[in-house]
Write an enzyme that holds these catalytic residues in place. Structure first.
Site: not given
Ligand SMILES: NC(=O)C1=CN([C@@H]2O[C@H](COP(=O)(O)OP(=O)(O)OC[C@H]3O[C@@H](n4cnc5c(N)ncnc54)[C@H](O)[C@@H]3O)[C@@H](O)[C@H]2O)C=CC1
Ligand SMILES: O=C(O)[C@H]1O[C@H](OP(=O)(O)OP(=O)(O)OC[C@H]2O[C@@H](n3ccc(=O)[nH]c3=O)[C@H](O)[C@@H]2O)[C@H](O)[C@@H](O)[C@@H]1O
Length: 437
Positions: A261, A258, A264, A329
């Site tokens: 990321c 789940g 989606k 999410r």
């Molecule tokens: N959550 C994760 O672990 C990871 C996420 N990503 C990518 O990074 C991007 C961001 O993800 P998250 O940090 O999880 O998103 P998030 O939803 O947690 O945060 C996004 C932030 O942007 C703000 N925002 C929205 N519109 C705005 C605007 N016009 N100006 C300024 N701020 C604005 C929102 O209020 C929110 O605080 C996505 O593309 C995601 O796919 C990449 C690697 C890891």
């Molecule tokens: O693009 C992103 O947002 C991020 O997505 C994942 O990170 P994250 O979603 O935080 O968490 P993970 O540890 O990867 O787990 C994702 C999902 O896979 C599941 N999972 C993970 C590992 C596993 O062995 N089995 C399994 O079911 C977890 O329970 C969880 O629901 C990637 O691991 C990151 O490298 C990446 O930056």
């Protein structure tokens, strides 16, 4: 260096804080006024281990600041990070409106050379689009860089401070030099900064996430097959994973992947392929299998209760999409709980960090316990959706006293089946022999 980060979610806030930690002057911009007010008062708005320590000390040192003004952000930073949402659009593609709308504003507002760094996960060709949108209005030079982020929630600070690699997609030497200077403190151990073209950088991110989702899904299929033939998936997992070509990580079966990321991003790559008349058949299968896997325990639960769940009290441990985060999410728990509620079960839930977020979504439909044990009091069964550490070694005697029947459905294979047998539990997990059923 002077850095601005637009968007202070899981990625933006970690990026901003960790860049301040290495001495940069960071200004974080967010459109959410309440969030900015909380951060200005020293409150970290998300649960992310160790972030608070870095957050506090960098605010105190004056290196980490917050604003709602994009204009201020664009004036402050020489490097402007975009850490904006790229959620799933109705057709499965990545919704680029946040990134492109902010880019439009950037074009109108910048007055001197800036490096615009896209940290959001975006499809191939987005850097080009961002470049064009900014160029429409820009009156000064600028460069657009693709710098995908690979941090995991729950380990975000460590992942950012000690990345296995940094990917920089850029065709500009000027921008690349600045980016290397910014990131050098994070790769002193010798891990690489990989410089490539923008498109390859963008695709690297989707390829990595889709591969990891595929790895998990493959293991879920093996787990399901184990159940048919009486093999034990945990033994198979270790047997496979010790081959260094396969690796031990991301082979844990369960109730599906789940999070914000994987779901989606896999869909976005599938859709991007379709747009080029390319069918990612492997991704079609991954998506389909993962959808089914999220409720893989449901038939086992209904079989146990002879199809009738109405009025059955079920305790749920773990609501976040994975441990060490408050993020719900696309959490498999949501699919599990909806399926159980639909069948008439009454649910009492517990999670160490995600309760407020789940409460916002489910309201009074659920009962919220204040501890893991309280959730099980008077329950007909316990269902585990997330493998938080505190669930790993429960007090079995206490659990047996609290549960009406000692029945556990474990979506994360937390316990040893032999232990559960000797403790006298009915124990049903994923890809292993059920116990005392
Ligand atoms: N959550 C994760 O672990 C990871 C996420 N990503 C990518 O990074 C991007 C961001 O993800 P998250 O940090 O999880 O998103 P998030 O939803 O947690 O945060 C996004 C932030 O942007 C703000 N925002 C929205 N519109 C705005 C605007 N016009 N100006 C300024 N701020 C604005 C929102 O209020 C929110 O605080 C996505 O593309 C995601 O796919 C990449 C690697 C890891
Ligand atoms: O693009 C992103 O947002 C991020 O997505 C994942 O990170 P994250 O979603 O935080 O968490 P993970 O540890 O990867 O787990 C994702 C999902 O896979 C599941 N999972 C993970 C590992 C596993 O062995 N089995 C399994 O079911 C977890 O329970 C969880 O629901 C990637 O691991 C990151 O490298 C990446 O930056």
């Amino acid at each position: 260096m002077k850095i601005s980060v637009i968007g202070t979610g899981y990625v933006g806030l970690v990026t901003g804080t960790c860049l301040a930690e290495t001495g940069n002057e960071v200004l974080c911009v967010d459109i959410d006024e309440k969030k900015v007010a909380r951060m200005r008062q020293g409150e970290v708005p998300i649960y992310e281990p160790h972030l608070d320590v870095l957050f506090d000390r960098n605010i105190e040192a004056g290196r980490l600041n917050f604003t709602t003004s994009l204009e201020e952000g664009l004036t402050h930073g020489d490097i402007i990070f975009l850490a904006l949402p790229t959620p799933e659009d109705e057709d499965g593609s990545a919704d680029l409106s946040y990134v492109l709308n902010v880019s439009e504003e950037i074009g109108k507002k910048i007055k001197e050379y800036k490096v615009i760094v896209d940290k959001s996960t975006v499809p191939v060709g987005t850097a080009e689009k961002v470049q064009a949108v900014i160029a429409k209005n820009a009156s000064c030079e600028f460069d657009v860089v693709s710098n995908p982020e690979f941090l995991r929630e729950g380990f975000a600070v460590d992942d950012f401070l000690k990345p296995e690699r940094i990917v920089i997609g850029s065709s500009s030497e000027r921008a690349t030099t600045l980016m290397k200077k910014l990131y050098n403190p994070f790769v002193r151990s010798g891990n690489p900064i990989l410089i490539m073209d923008e498109k390859s950088a963008e695709l690297t991110k989707y390829a990595a996430n889709s591969f990891l989702a595929t790895k998990i899904t493959f293991m879920n299929e093996i787990a399901n097959y184990c159940e048919k033939v009486g093999a034990d998936v945990d033994k198979v997992r270790v047997g496979m994973g010790t081959d260094s070509r396969i690796g031990k990580r991301f082979l844990f079966p369960g109730i599906g992947y789940g999070g914000s990321c994987f779901p989606k991003d896999v869909k976005a790559l599938q859709k991007a392929g379709k747009d080029e008349n390319y069918d990612f058949k492997i991704l079609d299968a991954v998506i389909e299998i993962n959808d089914t896997q999220k409720t893989a325990l449901i038939p086992k639960i209904t079989t146990h209760f002879k199809a009738d769940l109405s009025g059955k009290k079920i305790a749920i441990w773990g609501l976040a999409f994975k441990p060490e985060t408050d993020d719900i999410r696309e959490a498999p728990s949501i699919y599990m709980m909806n399926a159980l509620l639909e069948k008439g079960a009454e649910l009492t839930v517990f999670d160490p960090e995600a309760m407020p977020n789940i409460k916002e979504k489910f309201g009074d439909t659920l009962t919220y316990a204040t501890s893991m044990y309280e959730a099980t009091k008077g329950a007909d069964a316990l269902v585990i959706c997330t493998e938080w550490s505190i669930f790993r070694t429960p007090n079995y005697s206490k659990l047996k006293e609290l549960l009406v029947h000692p029945v556990i459905f474990d979506g994360r294979n937390l316990y040893n089946t032999e232990d559960m047998k000797s403790e006298g539990f009915t124990y049903v997990s994923i890809g292993r022999k059920d116990v005392n059923v």
